[in-house]
Design a protein around this motif. Structure first.
Motif, PDB file in Angstrom:
ATOM      1  N   ARG A 149       0.842  -1.199   0.000  1.00 58.03           N
ATOM      2  CA  ARG A 149       0.000   0.000   0.000  1.00 58.03           C
ATOM      3  C   ARG A 149       0.873   1.242   0.000  1.00 58.03           C
ATOM      4  O   ARG A 149       2.059   1.181   0.304  1.00 58.03           O
ATOM      5  CB  ARG A 149      -0.957   0.032   1.191  1.00 58.03           C
ATOM      6  N   GLU A 150       0.255   2.358  -0.353  1.00 62.18           N
ATOM      7  CA  GLU A 150       0.971   3.628  -0.419  1.00 62.18           C
ATOM      8  C   GLU A 150       1.191   4.188   0.987  1.00 62.18           C
ATOM      9  O   GLU A 150       0.318   4.074   1.850  1.00 62.18           O
ATOM     10  CB  GLU A 150       0.139   4.615  -1.232  1.00 62.18           C
ATOM     11  N   LEU A 151       2.351   4.758   1.209  1.00 59.88           N
ATOM     12  CA  LEU A 151       2.642   5.445   2.462  1.00 59.88           C
ATOM     13  C   LEU A 151       2.002   6.827   2.387  1.00 59.88           C
ATOM     14  O   LEU A 151       2.337   7.623   1.503  1.00 59.88           O
ATOM     15  CB  LEU A 151       4.151   5.553   2.684  1.00 59.88           C
ATOM     16  N   LEU A 152       1.064   7.093   3.260  1.00 58.32           N
ATOM     17  CA  LEU A 152       0.320   8.356   3.227  1.00 58.32           C
ATOM     18  C   LEU A 152       1.236   9.533   3.568  1.00 58.32           C
ATOM     19  O   LEU A 152       2.228   9.372   4.285  1.00 58.32           O
ATOM     20  CB  LEU A 152      -0.840   8.305   4.224  1.00 58.32           C
ATOM     21  N   SER A 153       0.874  10.707   3.099  1.00 56.00           N
ATOM     22  CA  SER A 153       1.692  11.891   3.383  1.00 56.00           C
ATOM     23  C   SER A 153       1.739  12.174   4.880  1.00 56.00           C
ATOM     24  O   SER A 153       2.770  12.603   5.405  1.00 56.00           O
ATOM     25  CB  SER A 153       1.192  13.105   2.608  1.00 56.00           C
ATOM     26  N   ALA A 154       0.631  11.912   5.595  1.00 56.95           N
ATOM     27  CA  ALA A 154       0.621  12.104   7.050  1.00 56.95           C
ATOM     28  C   ALA A 154       1.589  11.133   7.730  1.00 56.95           C
ATOM     29  O   ALA A 154       2.233  11.473   8.726  1.00 56.95           O
ATOM     30  CB  ALA A 154      -0.787  11.918   7.608  1.00 56.95           C
TER      31      ALA A 154
END
Length: 128
Positions: free
Chosen positions: A79-84
């Protein structure tokens, strides 16, 4: 010769109201800091915090998170690492730098976060 021409891109994501926070480091220094924003950096993102030790002058402390470290984490997790979450990694790296690095050395070069540190910091935060 014209180093002043080599400016970094303007910072993004700075909060409207900066919140001054305090951190007691393991070395005994008391830091005050606030988040100043992030900018794209060569091969990743750079998060910038303004910090002072023992009420000295505020200086920029940059935390560099390379795309390769983010992509390594994403490949394992699927999964993508969120900006937060990237911001959280940067803040954990800032605290680690406060604990491990003398104040006068914090501003010499960006603190680099490798894939192992991304994994470690996110595990501490309970982000899998």
């Amino acid at each position: 010769m014209f180093d002043w021409l080599k400016r970094k891109p303007p910072l993004r994501g700075a909060p409207e109201v900066r919140r001054l926070k305090t951190y007691q480091s393991e070395t005994g220094y008391v830091y005050q800091y606030y988040y100043d924003g992030w900018c794209p950096a060569q091969g990743g993102r750079e998060f910038v915090f303004m910090a002072t030790a023992e009420r000295g002058p505020y200086r920029a402390v940059a935390i560099a998170i390379p795309d390769a470290a983010v992509k390594a984490w994403e490949a394992v997790r699927g999964r993508e690492l969120l900006s937060a979450e990237q911001h959280a990694v940067a803040k954990m790296a800032l605290f680690h730098a406060f604990d491990e690095t003398p104040p006068q050395e914090l501003t010499r070069a960006p603190v680099r976060v490798d894939a192992t540190r991304v994994e470690e910091f996110l595990q501490r935060l309970g982000r899998d």
